[in-house]
Scaffold this active site. Structure first.
Site, PDB file in Angstrom:
ATOM      1  N   ARG A 144      -6.721   1.883  17.951  1.00 46.38           N
ATOM      2  CA  ARG A 144      -6.553   0.427  17.842  1.00 46.38           C
ATOM      3  C   ARG A 144      -6.283  -0.234  19.181  1.00 46.38           C
ATOM      4  O   ARG A 144      -6.589  -1.423  19.349  1.00 46.38           O
ATOM      5  CB  ARG A 144      -5.442   0.092  16.828  1.00 46.38           C
ATOM      6  N   LYS A 184      -4.649   5.831  14.679  1.00 47.45           N
ATOM      7  CA  LYS A 184      -4.799   5.157  13.384  1.00 47.45           C
ATOM      8  C   LYS A 184      -6.269   5.251  12.929  1.00 47.45           C
ATOM      9  O   LYS A 184      -7.023   6.062  13.437  1.00 47.45           O
ATOM     10  CB  LYS A 184      -4.314   3.710  13.499  1.00 47.45           C
ATOM     11  N   SER A 209       7.271   8.858  12.193  1.00 51.13           N
ATOM     12  CA  SER A 209       6.159   8.651  11.269  1.00 51.13           C
ATOM     13  C   SER A 209       6.624   8.886   9.841  1.00 51.13           C
ATOM     14  O   SER A 209       7.103   9.971   9.501  1.00 51.13           O
ATOM     15  CB  SER A 209       5.012   9.610  11.609  1.00 51.13           C
ATOM     16  N   GLY A 220      -4.797   8.167   5.408  1.00 48.66           N
ATOM     17  CA  GLY A 220      -3.863   9.123   5.999  1.00 48.66           C
ATOM     18  C   GLY A 220      -2.664   9.353   5.101  1.00 48.66           C
ATOM     19  O   GLY A 220      -2.138  10.471   5.015  1.00 48.66           O
ATOM     20  N   ASP A 270       1.674  -1.225  11.955  1.00 44.88           N
ATOM     21  CA  ASP A 270       0.370  -1.669  11.429  1.00 44.88           C
ATOM     22  C   ASP A 270       0.065  -3.127  11.782  1.00 44.88           C
ATOM     23  O   ASP A 270      -1.043  -3.608  11.529  1.00 44.88           O
ATOM     24  CB  ASP A 270       0.331  -1.489   9.907  1.00 44.88           C
ATOM     25  N   LYS A 280       0.837  -1.211   0.000  1.00 45.98           N
ATOM     26  CA  LYS A 280       0.000   0.000   0.000  1.00 45.98           C
ATOM     27  C   LYS A 280       0.869   1.258   0.000  1.00 45.98           C
ATOM     28  O   LYS A 280       0.657   2.170  -0.795  1.00 45.98           O
ATOM     29  CB  LYS A 280      -0.932  -0.035   1.222  1.00 45.98           C
ATOM     30  N   ARG A 294       2.964   5.887  -3.302  1.00 40.68           N
ATOM     31  CA  ARG A 294       4.120   6.688  -3.727  1.00 40.68           C
ATOM     32  C   ARG A 294       4.381   6.533  -5.222  1.00 40.68           C
ATOM     33  O   ARG A 294       4.794   7.491  -5.879  1.00 40.68           O
ATOM     34  CB  ARG A 294       5.352   6.285  -2.902  1.00 40.68           C
ATOM     35  N   ARG A 331      -7.682  -3.253   9.402  1.00 40.84           N
ATOM     36  CA  ARG A 331      -6.750  -4.152  10.102  1.00 40.84           C
ATOM     37  C   ARG A 331      -7.407  -4.808  11.320  1.00 40.84           C
ATOM     38  O   ARG A 331      -7.048  -5.917  11.702  1.00 40.84           O
ATOM     39  CB  ARG A 331      -5.474  -3.398  10.488  1.00 40.84           C
ATOM     40  N   GLN A 346       4.761   9.124   7.333  1.00 42.59           N
ATOM     41  CA  GLN A 346       3.870  10.076   6.660  1.00 42.59           C
ATOM     42  C   GLN A 346       4.338  11.500   6.919  1.00 42.59           C
ATOM     43  O   GLN A 346       4.368  12.327   6.006  1.00 42.59           O
ATOM     44  CB  GLN A 346       2.424   9.869   7.119  1.00 42.59           C
TER      45      GLN A 346
HETATM   46  C1  S3P Z   1       2.467   4.756   6.213  1.00 39.62           C
HETATM   47  C2  S3P Z   1       3.044   5.075   7.421  1.00 39.62           C
HETATM   48  C3  S3P Z   1       2.518   4.623   8.715  1.00 39.62           C
HETATM   49  C4  S3P Z   1       1.530   3.475   8.561  1.00 39.62           C
HETATM   50  C5  S3P Z   1       0.556   3.715   7.455  1.00 39.62           C
HETATM   51  C6  S3P Z   1       1.280   3.905   6.132  1.00 39.62           C
HETATM   52  C7  S3P Z   1       3.069   5.278   4.977  1.00 39.62           C
HETATM   53  O1  S3P Z   1       1.833   5.693   9.324  1.00 39.62           O
HETATM   54  O2  S3P Z   1       0.852   3.249   9.768  1.00 39.62           O
HETATM   55  O3  S3P Z   1      -0.327   2.625   7.354  1.00 39.62           O
HETATM   56  O4  S3P Z   1       2.721   4.811   3.884  1.00 39.62           O
HETATM   57  O5  S3P Z   1       3.920   6.183   5.070  1.00 39.62           O
HETATM   58  P1  S3P Z   1       2.628   6.762  10.225  1.00 39.62           P
HETATM   59  O6  S3P Z   1       3.611   7.411   9.351  1.00 39.62           O
HETATM   60  O7  S3P Z   1       1.595   7.745  10.704  1.00 39.62           O
HETATM   61  O8  S3P Z   1       3.231   5.973  11.333  1.00 39.62           O
END
Ligand code: S3P
Length: 435
Positions: free
Chosen positions: A352, A348, A172, A97, A321, A24, A29, A395, A174
């Site tokens: 969770r 999340k 993180s 997210g 995750d 994913k 990306r 999940r 993200q």
């Molecule tokens: C992800 C980063 C993680 C992960 C999410 C996907 C990503 O989140 O939990 O399912 O693709 O960069 P966080 O960056 O908030 O930890």
């Protein structure tokens, strides 16, 4: 829409080969970065699931071309790094997210207005962690509740963002990715320093697009770019976060023997393998190779007797995750499992920690304790059949299905959320189940 899903107890094991759907994180990306290039990129083994389709919709709205050749194969053609155009509608990140936070990084320095929405869950999730650093770079971003939540608007600033060094309070990917992507459009280099290293797919793929990335321990630096040089193709490896359900199901359901094909084993993602090995799982890695610049392999799993373990904040970004499904493994292990440093789980798709404690305890009362930033799981208790709620969290739904299959069955309310990341999950469970 199915209202509930019944999963029966599986007595005769899981057997066969499972081709694991595309990762994913890498699928998101691949589409975003290709849209910033200027030549067509052929993407294969793309995860055709709701989250990644939210990214596809946003990218189309920004003027890049996306043509599907098949279910999981597409060509994305961008108009250059500075070639995105003003969206005519509000961008909808759905449940994702990753879509929202990474797109905010890409759009923070653009000379046009963009606005974001998402589903109910995404409206509750914290966005300050991205908005704050992007505002420090000079971006004008506004959101509900003092610029912390959706809906969000990004207003053009008429000049370049400032490059900066940012000490992120959270590990993180993200957050890191949003800042690095904004850094492509800044006036000087941008560095992100994390408390622990998060997944590095952004760094790996930006390199494949000709962007020099420097790393030093948990610090990553990107510099401003004029163009990206897109690769001709990207083959997305299978998602270890999806393989995780079979790694645990194959370990705890008696008489199981599964081969998981083409799983990404990027070391920033393999915390689950380390923990399952520490618990005594019989898991072996075979046919190691590279796929789209990332390490991939087949993984063999057989039933084993698991024992409880303890882990915390250091490994957390490498398995964040996988906590729900690791909690399932722990329920079937001998002894206690103690998970600490998992506070991020509260932010999340749902909280969770609370979801695991509330729903999993229905199978064995008192088996799970919700601690402030983690869980204590008392393994080896007698299971009963339960009716459980998914919280519309993919999940949680898949973990409940494995729990029920390994125990005495489960009825899952609102089961369709698996479409967020693994639309074929329930079908695959039926295929590998021995009659
Ligand atoms: C992800 C980063 C993680 C992960 C999410 C996907 C990503 O989140 O939990 O399912 O693709 O960069 P966080 O960056 O908030 O930890």
């Amino acid at each position: 829409m199915e209202e509930t899903k019944c999963i029966a107890s599986i007595k005769h094991g899981l057997r066969g080969e499972v081709r694991i759907p595309g990762d994913k994180s890498i699928s998101h990306r691949s589409v975003m970065f290709s849209a910033l290039g200027s030549t067509p990129v052929h993407i294969s083994n793309f995860l055709h699931a709701q989250d990644c389709m939210s990214t596809v919709a946003c990218i189309r709205a920004l003027g890049a071309k996306v043509d599907f050749l098949g279910e999981d194969e597409l060509i994305v053609t961008g108009n250059g790094l500075y070639g995105l155009s003003e969206p005519q509608t509000i961008l909808d990140a759905g449940n994702s997210g990753t879509t929202l936070r990474l797109m905010m990084g890409i759009l923070a320095g653009q000379p046009f207005l963009s606005t974001f929405t998402g589903d109910t869950s995404l409206h509750t999730r914290p966005m300050k962690r991205v908005i704050k650093p992007l505002r420090e770079m000079g971006a004008q971003i506004y959101g509900r509740e003092k610029n912390t939540k959706l809906p969000i608007a990004i207003v053009p600033i008429g000049k370049k963002l400032h490059g900066m060094a940012y000490n992120s309070p959270v590990a993180s990917a993200q957050v890191k990715s949003a800042i690095l992507l904004a850094g492509l459009f800044a006036d000087a280099p941008t560095t992100v320093i994390e408390p622990h290293a998060s997944r590095d797919h952004t760094e790996q793929m930006l390199r494949a697009f000709g962007v020099p990335i420097e790393t030093n321990r948990t610090a990553v630096t990107v510099r401003p770019m004029k163009t990206l040089v897109a690769p001709r193709s990207i083959e997305v490896p299978g998602d270890i976060s999806s393989a995780a359900y079979w790694l645990v199901a194959g370990s705890i359901i008696p008489k199981s023997n599964l081969i998981l094909k083409g799983v990404g084993i990027n070391p920033t993602r393999t915390g689950i393998l380390d923990i399952l090995h520490a618990m005594g799982a019989r898991i072996t890695i075979q046919n190691e190779r590279t796929s789209g610049g990332e390490k991939a392999a087949d993984i063999h799993v057989e039933t084993s007797m698991l024992k409880g373990t303890e882990f915390g904040s250091e490994i957390m970004p490498r398995l964040i995750d996988e906590i729900p499904i690791l909690a399932v493994a722990a329920l079937f292990a001998e002894g206690d499992t103690i998970i600490t440093g998992a506070g991020e789980l509260r932010f999340k798709e749902t909280d969770r920690i609370q979801a695991i404690a509330d729903q999993f305890n229905k199978f064995a009362s008192g088996a799970i304790e919700d601690t402030e930033n983690g869980l204590v799981i008392h393994g080896g208790k007698r299971m009963q059949r339960a009716t459980c709620f998914s919280y519309d969290d993919h999940r949680i739904a898949m973990s409940l299905a494995v729990l029920g299959a390994a125990g005495r069955g489960v009825e899952i309310e609102r089961p369709d959320c698996v479409n967020i990341s693994y639309p074929t999950f329930y079908d695959t469970l039926l295929q590998v189940k021995q009659k």
